[in-house]
Structures are given as C-alpha cells and as structure tokens.
Design an enzyme around this catalytic site. Structure first.
Site, PDB file in Angstrom:
ATOM      1  N   SER A   1     -27.942  47.653 148.743  1.00 60.99           N
ATOM      2  CA  SER A   1     -27.377  46.352 149.340  1.00 60.99           C
ATOM      3  C   SER A   1     -27.737  45.873 150.391  1.00 60.99           C
ATOM      4  O   SER A   1     -27.111  46.972 151.859  1.00 60.99           O
ATOM      5  CB  SER A   1     -25.470  46.584 148.857  1.00 60.99           C
TER       6      SER A   1
ATOM      7  N   TYR B   1     -16.785  47.297 150.800  1.00 60.73           N
ATOM      8  CA  TYR B   1     -18.334  47.229 149.961  1.00 60.73           C
ATOM      9  C   TYR B   1     -19.144  47.594 150.805  1.00 60.73           C
ATOM     10  O   TYR B   1     -19.858  48.878 150.821  1.00 60.73           O
ATOM     11  CB  TYR B   1     -18.300  46.015 149.459  1.00 60.73           C
TER      12      TYR B   1
HETATM   13  N1  LIG Z   1     -25.123  41.918 142.441  1.00 64.89           N
HETATM   14  C1  LIG Z   1     -24.651  41.747 143.340  1.00 64.89           C
HETATM   15  O1  LIG Z   1     -24.674  40.649 143.870  1.00 64.89           O
HETATM   16  C2  LIG Z   1     -25.513  42.888 144.508  1.00 64.89           C
HETATM   17  C3  LIG Z   1     -26.185  42.805 144.489  1.00 64.89           C
HETATM   18  C4  LIG Z   1     -26.681  44.029 145.671  1.00 64.89           C
HETATM   19  C5  LIG Z   1     -26.380  45.073 145.138  1.00 64.89           C
HETATM   20  N2  LIG Z   1     -25.661  45.516 144.468  1.00 64.89           N
HETATM   21  C6  LIG Z   1     -25.106  46.643 143.480  1.00 64.89           C
HETATM   22  O2  LIG Z   1     -26.233  46.487 141.795  1.00 64.89           O
HETATM   23  C7  LIG Z   1     -25.168  47.747 141.260  1.00 64.89           C
HETATM   24  C8  LIG Z   1     -26.009  46.870 139.801  1.00 64.89           C
HETATM   25  O3  LIG Z   1     -24.662  45.101 140.086  1.00 64.89           O
HETATM   26  P1  LIG Z   1     -24.495  44.174 139.197  1.00 64.89           P
HETATM   27  O4  LIG Z   1     -25.193  43.530 140.382  1.00 64.89           O
HETATM   28  O5  LIG Z   1     -25.196  44.637 137.834  1.00 64.89           O
HETATM   29  O6  LIG Z   1     -23.218  44.465 138.161  1.00 64.89           O
HETATM   30  P2  LIG Z   1     -22.527  44.879 137.660  1.00 64.89           P
HETATM   31  O7  LIG Z   1     -22.825  43.913 136.402  1.00 64.89           O
HETATM   32  O8  LIG Z   1     -20.970  44.721 137.247  1.00 64.89           O
HETATM   33  O9  LIG Z   1     -22.345  46.277 137.169  1.00 64.89           O
HETATM   34  C9  LIG Z   1     -21.605  47.409 137.681  1.00 64.89           C
HETATM   35  C10 LIG Z   1     -21.554  48.439 137.286  1.00 64.89           C
HETATM   36  O10 LIG Z   1     -20.735  49.675 137.214  1.00 64.89           O
HETATM   37  C11 LIG Z   1     -20.244  50.164 136.336  1.00 64.89           C
HETATM   38  N3  LIG Z   1     -19.238  50.753 136.984  1.00 64.89           N
HETATM   39  C12 LIG Z   1     -18.352  50.251 137.832  1.00 64.89           C
HETATM   40  N4  LIG Z   1     -16.927  51.738 137.798  1.00 64.89           N
HETATM   41  C13 LIG Z   1     -17.519  52.319 137.641  1.00 64.89           C
HETATM   42  C14 LIG Z   1     -17.371  53.846 137.510  1.00 64.89           C
HETATM   43  N5  LIG Z   1     -16.267  54.452 137.741  1.00 64.89           N
HETATM   44  N6  LIG Z   1     -17.704  54.287 136.291  1.00 64.89           N
HETATM   45  C15 LIG Z   1     -19.161  54.392 136.017  1.00 64.89           C
HETATM   46  N7  LIG Z   1     -19.279  53.477 136.238  1.00 64.89           N
HETATM   47  C16 LIG Z   1     -18.524  52.124 136.608  1.00 64.89           C
HETATM   48  C17 LIG Z   1     -19.797  49.025 135.336  1.00 64.89           C
HETATM   49  O11 LIG Z   1     -19.099  49.706 134.361  1.00 64.89           O
HETATM   50  P3  LIG Z   1     -18.482  48.756 133.369  1.00 64.89           P
HETATM   51  O12 LIG Z   1     -18.629  47.798 132.929  1.00 64.89           O
HETATM   52  O13 LIG Z   1     -17.289  49.955 133.022  1.00 64.89           O
HETATM   53  O14 LIG Z   1     -17.181  47.718 134.485  1.00 64.89           O
HETATM   54  C18 LIG Z   1     -21.095  47.777 135.390  1.00 64.89           C
HETATM   55  O15 LIG Z   1     -21.986  48.979 134.813  1.00 64.89           O
HETATM   56  C19 LIG Z   1     -24.032  47.773 142.100  1.00 64.89           C
HETATM   57  O16 LIG Z   1     -24.088  48.986 142.734  1.00 64.89           O
HETATM   58  C20 LIG Z   1     -23.531  46.619 143.238  1.00 64.89           C
HETATM   59  O17 LIG Z   1     -22.884  47.077 144.357  1.00 64.89           O
HETATM   60  C21 LIG Z   1     -25.474  44.150 143.280  1.00 64.89           C
END
Ligand SMILES: NC(=O)c1ccc[n+]([C@@H]2O[C@H](COP(=O)([O-])OP(=O)(O)OC[C@H]3O[C@@H](n4cnc5c(N)ncnc54)[C@H](OP(=O)(O)O)[C@@H]3O)[C@@H](O)[C@H]2O)c1
Ligand SMILES: Cc1cc2nc3c(=O)[nH]c(=O)nc-3n(C[C@H](O)[C@H](O)[C@H](O)COP(=O)(O)OP(=O)(O)OC[C@H]3O[C@@H](n4cnc5c(N)ncnc54)[C@H](O)[C@@H]3O)c2cc1C
Lengths: 251, 451
Positions: free
Chosen positions: A144, A157
C-alpha cells in the site's frame, strides 16, 4: 503455465474475499485462468465469492486459511500445491484496523501487525518456496502507499505495510534468477469494503483498476506497480517533504 | 555431463522458466539423465528455435541434446545419412553438400537440430512437393520413459506419435534420413510481385507445381486495395550445366560460405520496432523487389536462411519478446484466410514481413502441423496491447475453418481449442499414457495445453 503475456492458468488467492483480489480473478478468468483457489477464513462470504467466480466458468475451490495462524500455513498451502502447479499467488489479505482504538488497545494494534506483516511473511515464504520448486510462477503482494511514509492518521496499518513492502522487495531479489517473479503492488485509496467508512483520499481508484494494473504488471514482469500509476511520481515527491511539513499535510 | 539450474526460454523469449539443464555427451549419459529425472520430469531440447515453451520444463530437467552431434555414416551413392539427433542442419549441409546431397527439408533457419526437426515435424518451402521432415526419416532411435532405447521404424504408432510429438514420447538419439540430390550449392530463383492477396493466391495455385521451392512474403501493414500484397520467390537447385564453363562457380559448384553479421546487443529498448518503422521497411522491401525476374542465381543461404545472417535477431524485439502466430487452413477456406489477413492489417500489428505458403499433402504424424491448404506465419511483439485477445479471436476463426496453429511456434493458445485443431490428440494422449505412465516426459507446452 503462464502464457506469453504472463497470464496464469491457475491462481491462488490468499484472502479469498478481498475485493481487489476478486476483481483481479475476474479479469484473469476472462483471459486464461481456469483453476482458482480461494484461501481464507471460512464464511458464507468466502463461499459466495467462489460461486461468483464459478459462474464465470472457472474451477474454484476454497480452503481454510488464517493469516493469524502461521503454524498452519505450510500444511494448508502445501495441500494446494500438491494438487497441481500454481502459476500465480496473490497475497491479498490485510486489515486496516482502527487507528484511534488501536492506539488505546495495543493488543488490537498487534493484530494488525500480525495479520499484515508476520502473517504475510509466513504465507509469502511458504508460497515462494513452492513456486521455486516449480521453477516458475508469480507472487503478487498487495502492499500500500500507506507503507511509503508514516502518516499520523494510519501509521499502525502503514508500518505493517512498510514491513511487508520491504520484505517483499527483498524476497524478490532473493528469488531473482529462480524463475519466480515477485511483484509488489502499491495501491492508493481503493474503494472497497475495507475503506467504506473512510473519507475518500485524492487519486482514489477501484478494485478493477488495480486488477488492470496487475495484468499489465504480469505481462511486463514488473517488480513494482503503483495504482494509479501517477502515485509513483506523487510519492517520490512526498518522500522528500520535511517531516514538520508532512505532518501538517491533509493527506 | 554437466547440470545447472538456469532460466530457459524459447526463441520468442516470452515466459522463461527455470530448469536443470543437462547436456549428455553419450547415450549412456542420456539414459542416466532420463532414469534419474525427478518428479517434474524431463524434456529434450535442440537449438531452442521453437518460439514458445516447447523445449522448456519448469522445475524439472531439460536435456540439451546438442552435445550428441556426430554424423555416423553417409551412404553417398544413395543419399542416406545416419546421425545423432543433436546435429544441426547447418552442420549436415556443410558435410553433405560437397558430396552432392542436401537436407530434404529445411526451415527458415539452419540452426535447428535433427531432433527438433523431427519433434516439430518441420516444413520448408518445398512442402507442396516434398512434405514435412518426417517423410524423409527412414528410422530413428528413441530413448523412452522406461530408460530403454528402441529402434522405431516408419508406419508404427510410436513413429507417428514421435514425428510432431514435441519431444513428449521420448528422446530421439539418432535418425536415418533420405537426402535430396543436388549438383550445385546455388539456387535458380524466379521472383514476382503480387498486388494483393487474391492475386497472390491465384499465382500460387496456378504455378506452384512448376517449382520445388516456393514461398511468398506478405506485407501485412498494407491496407485497402493493397491488402495482402506480396513478393513471391520460387525456385530450384541450379543444375551444374547451367553454370558457364570456366567460371569460379563451375569450378567450385558446392561452395558454401554463409556470411554472418555481428549480433545485435543483448539489451535493446522495448519499442525499437514501432509501427511506422516496420511499415516503412515493408514498403521499401516491396518496392525494391522486381515486378518479375526469372532465372536469378542465389546462394543457398540467401534463398533459404536470410535471417541466419544476423545471429540473435530475436533480440530486436527487446525484453518483452515476441510471439509468432502461424496457422493453416485447408483449401476451400480461402475466405477465412482473407478475413484474417484483413483483420491483421486493420489491427495494425507492427509485423515484419509475414510468410504465406501453400502446403501439399499431409504426413501421418498425429500432431504434425501441415495439412493441405494455406499457412500464414507472422511475428508480433508480445508487448502490443490487446494482442492476447486479438489472437484468441483469430484462433476461433481458424478452428471454425477446421484449421490449426503450429505448436512449435505457440506460446499462448487457449487449451480448449487444441482437440478441435488436432483431431488425433486423444490417440496421442493414450499412447503417452501407455509408454510413459509416470509422465517422465513433460514440457511447459505440455502443461499449458494439457498435451
Ligand atoms: N482498499 C484499499 O484502499 C487498499 C489500499 C491499498 C492496499 N490495500 C490492500 O489490499 C489488500 C486487499 O484489500 P481489499 O481492498 O480487497 O480489502 P477487503 O475486501 O477488506 O479484503 C481484505 C481481505 O483480508 C482478509 N483477511 C483479513 N484478516 C485475515 C486473516 N486473519 N486471515 C485470512 N484472511 C484475512 C479478509 O478476509 P475475511 O473475509 O475473512 O475478513 C479479506 O478477504 C489488503 O492487503 C489491503 O491492505 C487496500
Ligand atoms: C528463424 C526461424 C525460422 C523458422 N522457420 C521454420 C519453417 O520454415 N518451418 C518450420 O517448420 N519451422 C520453422 N521454425 C521453427 C523450428 O524449425 C522448429 O521449432 C524446430 O523444432 C527447432 O528445432 P530445435 O533444434 O531448435 O528444437 P527446440 O526448439 O530446442 O525444440 C523443439 C521441439 O523439438 C523437441 N526436440 C528437440 N530435440 C529433440 C530430440 N532429440 N528428441 C525428441 N524431441 C526433440 C523439443 O522437445 C521441442 O518440443 C523456424 C524457427 C526460426 C527461429
């Protein structure tokens, strides 16, 4: 096997309900991907995600995986690789935490660090080892921009992502010449369920845009991908802003 | 025998993977390597001129066969040679020409091995007369998955699975080949221009049978009424009597000294080949060709292997590498060919001259590519946006017309289409399951397409 354009035929998603990961999977299924493993904490949402991808014609299986249980990673992921080659591992799990609360409740802060950093270190090492014995494959890690520079608003974070980012870069160097390609993806603000409660940041983007950037990165075998691409410039400027000023910036 | 873990790719330099590269120097070493290969199996490799991933095996063993390169016996009266599979066609030509013999089939480069020529069942400019390489293979020795060496004769299932079998039935160790008699190392060549695709097909249909060798270079960047304009070059080996008494050529009729330019540097910028540059090149080359010229004497290398003059020319496509797309559609499918040529030209692929040829009768190899009809081959930089989807659409067209793409060039086919393109695929799979139940022979191509 990947084709000439770096498109995988088989995909393993760690964090199987991640919106970014699912957008990526949809895009790759539209090209060549036929086998998808969604690894995540068992839930109706995980099964629903699998069903949605199946409807696109892929063969999708789910597997129970918890980032917070690194002892199990070797066994869980080992079983997936034993079923056949994985051309691409997408490490997508992560939690944002709640900065204010986490500052008050250190154990919650530690959970963010353990999920995003130590959990990822373990899963990435296991995945990388398996890819290396295959002699091919891409490991794509969702880092990120928050890891680029500490920000008052989300440094817990951010620091976990900084650790993950540095770790992944090093892993990429370690795997250079092994046939395994490691790619760090640094999205800015992405509209997903992770960010629904937040105020939108400048240059906000979508899971689909991240997916597009990942596909391009695969074709070029890029090591680092920013989404949107303009963030690369923005961040290289911000990196040099003195802390006294940066602290007061509304970013 | 040396073994190293190295990155291996095809001539197009896309999708490299890592493998243990073993270079056997004796048949025993080859046997040991096959017996000792681990769970990820092994695949033979020649000079790596296949464009895609046919001679790669990620995580497993790649057997570099160029260390086994002896010419064992030549029957100069009957034009038969027994040689190792690692011998290059370049070497064979050098050895055989002075004896008055030439390889029966040569591709657009001499830098392929006999093993690779059989494994891909290659074709040359004489396909309409002489068929593919396998037609001239009298027998071969094959090292199979059980670690045994078998002599494989013509008209056997193992022979027909091996010719065109992309190395997946075993390692060819030696081959006995029937050669083509020649009196000189020169070619008598007729050149003519065709103003568009229909003109070209008409000329090929009408007069190809008058020539042993025939090929047309098409300008796929030409549009409108010039779509498919081409230069045809056709010819045959020059007979001795055609060389004037007393000339140097007559005194040394088998002279063979192909020249080589220095290779381009290993790192070149990605977009060296932009559309405008390629279009200009194609234009100049079309203009430069004579409208019609007959009886020109050319050297062998200039006629057959013009690209061999520039070693490593594949580097001009830069780091992203390139894809070669080659398909064939049968006679009667001219409309499909026209449509594809039109689509490529409308898509503005920065493609250097593409090659069109009329194939003659097919040979029996189960996965052998040539079938009677029209084949078109073109190079495209892999970095061209949208190329994957564009080629997928062409595949559909080709498959619907009962045609196929060439596995030795492939790096991206949608696996679902393979069975439609190669109707004997099931027999091939069944034979492999029988002779290689543990899957000792496997390649990235085989994994990608589930061969
Ligand atoms: N959205 C943004 O603005 C953004 C920006 C930069 C980077 N990112 C990164 O991109 C990645 C995906 O983000 P997203 O936007 O797609 O968010 P998201 O839809 O909330 O996805 C997060 C995922 O992480 C899983 N997770 C959380 N804790 C876990 C654990 N202990 N074991 C296994 N799985 C776990 C969640 O599973 P559950 O269904 O079980 O909760 C979910 O599948 C993340 O690493 C995030 O930090 C996001
Ligand atoms: C400039 C250029 C022009 C070309 N023109 C033509 C053409 O006109 N017509 C045509 O048909 N092809 C053409 N080709 C393709 C080329 O002829 C084939 O790909 C050929 O197979 C390459 O031989 P190689 O020795 O380099 O084999 P590799 O590329 O190393 O291997 C090709 C296949 O043969 C198998 N193989 C290699 N050695 C053995 C062995 N000892 N035993 C069993 N299997 C083996 C491999 O496993 C692999 O599946 C061209 C290629 C280039 C680069």
């Amino acid at each position: 096997m990947k084709d000439a354009f770096g498109i995988p035929q088989s995909l393993l998603v760690l964090g199987g309900t991640s919106e970014i990961a699912l957008a990526t999977a949809r895009r790759l299924i539209a090209r060549r991907t036929r086998t998808v493993w969604l690894a995540g904490r068992p839930s109706p949402a995980l099964e629903q995600s699998a069903a949605d991808l199946r409807a696109l014609g892929a063969d999708v299986r789910t597997v129970a995986f918890d980032a917070l249980d690194p002892e199990s990673h070797e066994t869980v992921l080992g079983k997936v690789f034993a079923e056949g080659d994985i051309d691409m591992v997408l490490l997508a799990f992560g939690i944002l935490g709640d900065q204010a609360r986490d500052e008050r409740e250190p154990l919650n802060a530690v959970r963010v660090a353990q999920t995003n950093y130590t959990g990822a270190v373990s899963a990435a090492l296991v995945g990388a080892g398996a890819l290396q014995s295959q002699g091919h494959g891409s490991l794509v890690v969702l880092s990120s921009v928050a890891g680029e520079r500490a920000r008052r608003a989300n440094f817990i974070y951010g620091s976990s992502k900084a650790g993950l980012d540095t770790f992944t870069q090093g892993l990429g160097d370690a795997l250079h010449g092994t046939g395994v390609h490691v790619m760090v993806v640094r999205p800015g603000f992405v509209r997903s369920k992770m960010t629904t409660d937040l105020e939108e940041a400048p240059l906000a983007t979508t899971p689909e845009a991240v997916a597009t950037a990942i596909e391009l990165g695969l074709r070029r075998r890029s090591e680092t991908v920013w989404v949107p691409g303009r963030l690369r410039l923005v961040m290289s400027a911000l990196r040099h802003v003195p802390r006294s000023v940066f602290r007061r910036l509304p970013v | 025998m040396s073994a190293d873990t190295v990155s291996v790719s095809g001539w197009g330099r896309t999708a490299p993977t890592n493998a243990r590269l073993i270079r056997p120097r004796t048949y025993e070493e080859a046997v040991t390597a096959v017996r000792g290969c681990g769970t990820r199996g092994s695949i033979p490799r020649g000079l790596g001129r296949a464009y895609g991933d046919a001679a790669q095996n990620a995580g497993g063993t790649v057997l570099d066969m160029t260390g086994l390169d002896r010419v064992h016996a030549i029957d100069a009266d009957n034009g038969i040679v027994l040689c190792d599979a690692g011998v290059s066609l370049h070497r064979l030509i050098e050895v055989l020409l002075p004896l008055g013999w030439f390889v029966p089939v040569t591709p657009g480069t001499r830098q392929v091995t006999v093993g690779g020529a059989i494994g891909a069942d290659i074709h040359g400019k004489n396909h309409h007369v002489s068929g593919s390489f396998s037609r001239h293979v009298l027998s071969l020795e094959l090292l199979t998955a059980d670690g045994e060496i078998h002599t494989v004769g013509r008209d056997t299932p193992l022979f027909d699975a091996t010719t065109g079998g992309m190395g997946l039935t075993g390692v060819i160790l030696t081959a006995t080949l029937q050669l083509q008699p020649v009196e000189t190392s020169l070619m008598t060549v007729d050149t003519e221009r065709a103003r568009d695709l229909d003109d070209l097909m008409a000329r090929l249909t009408a007069t190809d049978d008058h020539y042993r060798y025939s090929v047309a270079w098409i300008d796929l960047l030409a549009r409108g009424t010039a779509t498919g304009r081409a230069v045809l070059t056709r010819g045959d080996h020059t007979p001795l009597e055609a060389l004037r008494e007393g000339t140097r050529a007559r005194r040394d009729p088998f002279a063979f000294h192909p020249s080589r330019l220095p290779a381009p540097p290993s790192f070149l910028p990605e977009r060296l080949l932009n559309r405008r540059g390629v279009a200009l090149f194609n234009e100049l080359w079309y203009r430069k060709a004579p409208r019609a010229r007959t009886g020109e004497l050319q050297r062998l290398a200039a006629f057959f292997h013009p690209l061999d003059g520039v070693p490593h020319w594949n580097r001009i496509y830069g780091r992203g590498g390139f894809v070669q797309y080659q398909f064939v559609v049968g006679h009667g499918q001219e409309e499909t060919l026209r449509r594809i040529v039109r689509r490529v030209s409308e898509h503005r692929c920065p493609s250097f001259l593409a090659v069109l040829k009329r194939f003659g009768d097919a040979d029996p190899g189960w996965l052998s590519f040539p079938v009677p009809g029209w084949t078109l081959a073109l190079d495209i930089p892999a970095a061209l946006p949208g190329l994957g989807a564009f080629l997928d659409a062409l595949d559909e067209d080709v498959a619907t017309a009962g045609g196929r793409v060439y596995l030795a060039k492939d790096s991206r086919l949608r696996p679902e289409l393979l069975a439609a393109m190669y109707p004997r695929l099931e027999e091939f799979r069944a034979l492999r399951a029988e002779v290689d139940p543990r899957g000792v022979f496997v390649s990235d191509l085989a994994r990608r397409l589930s061969l």
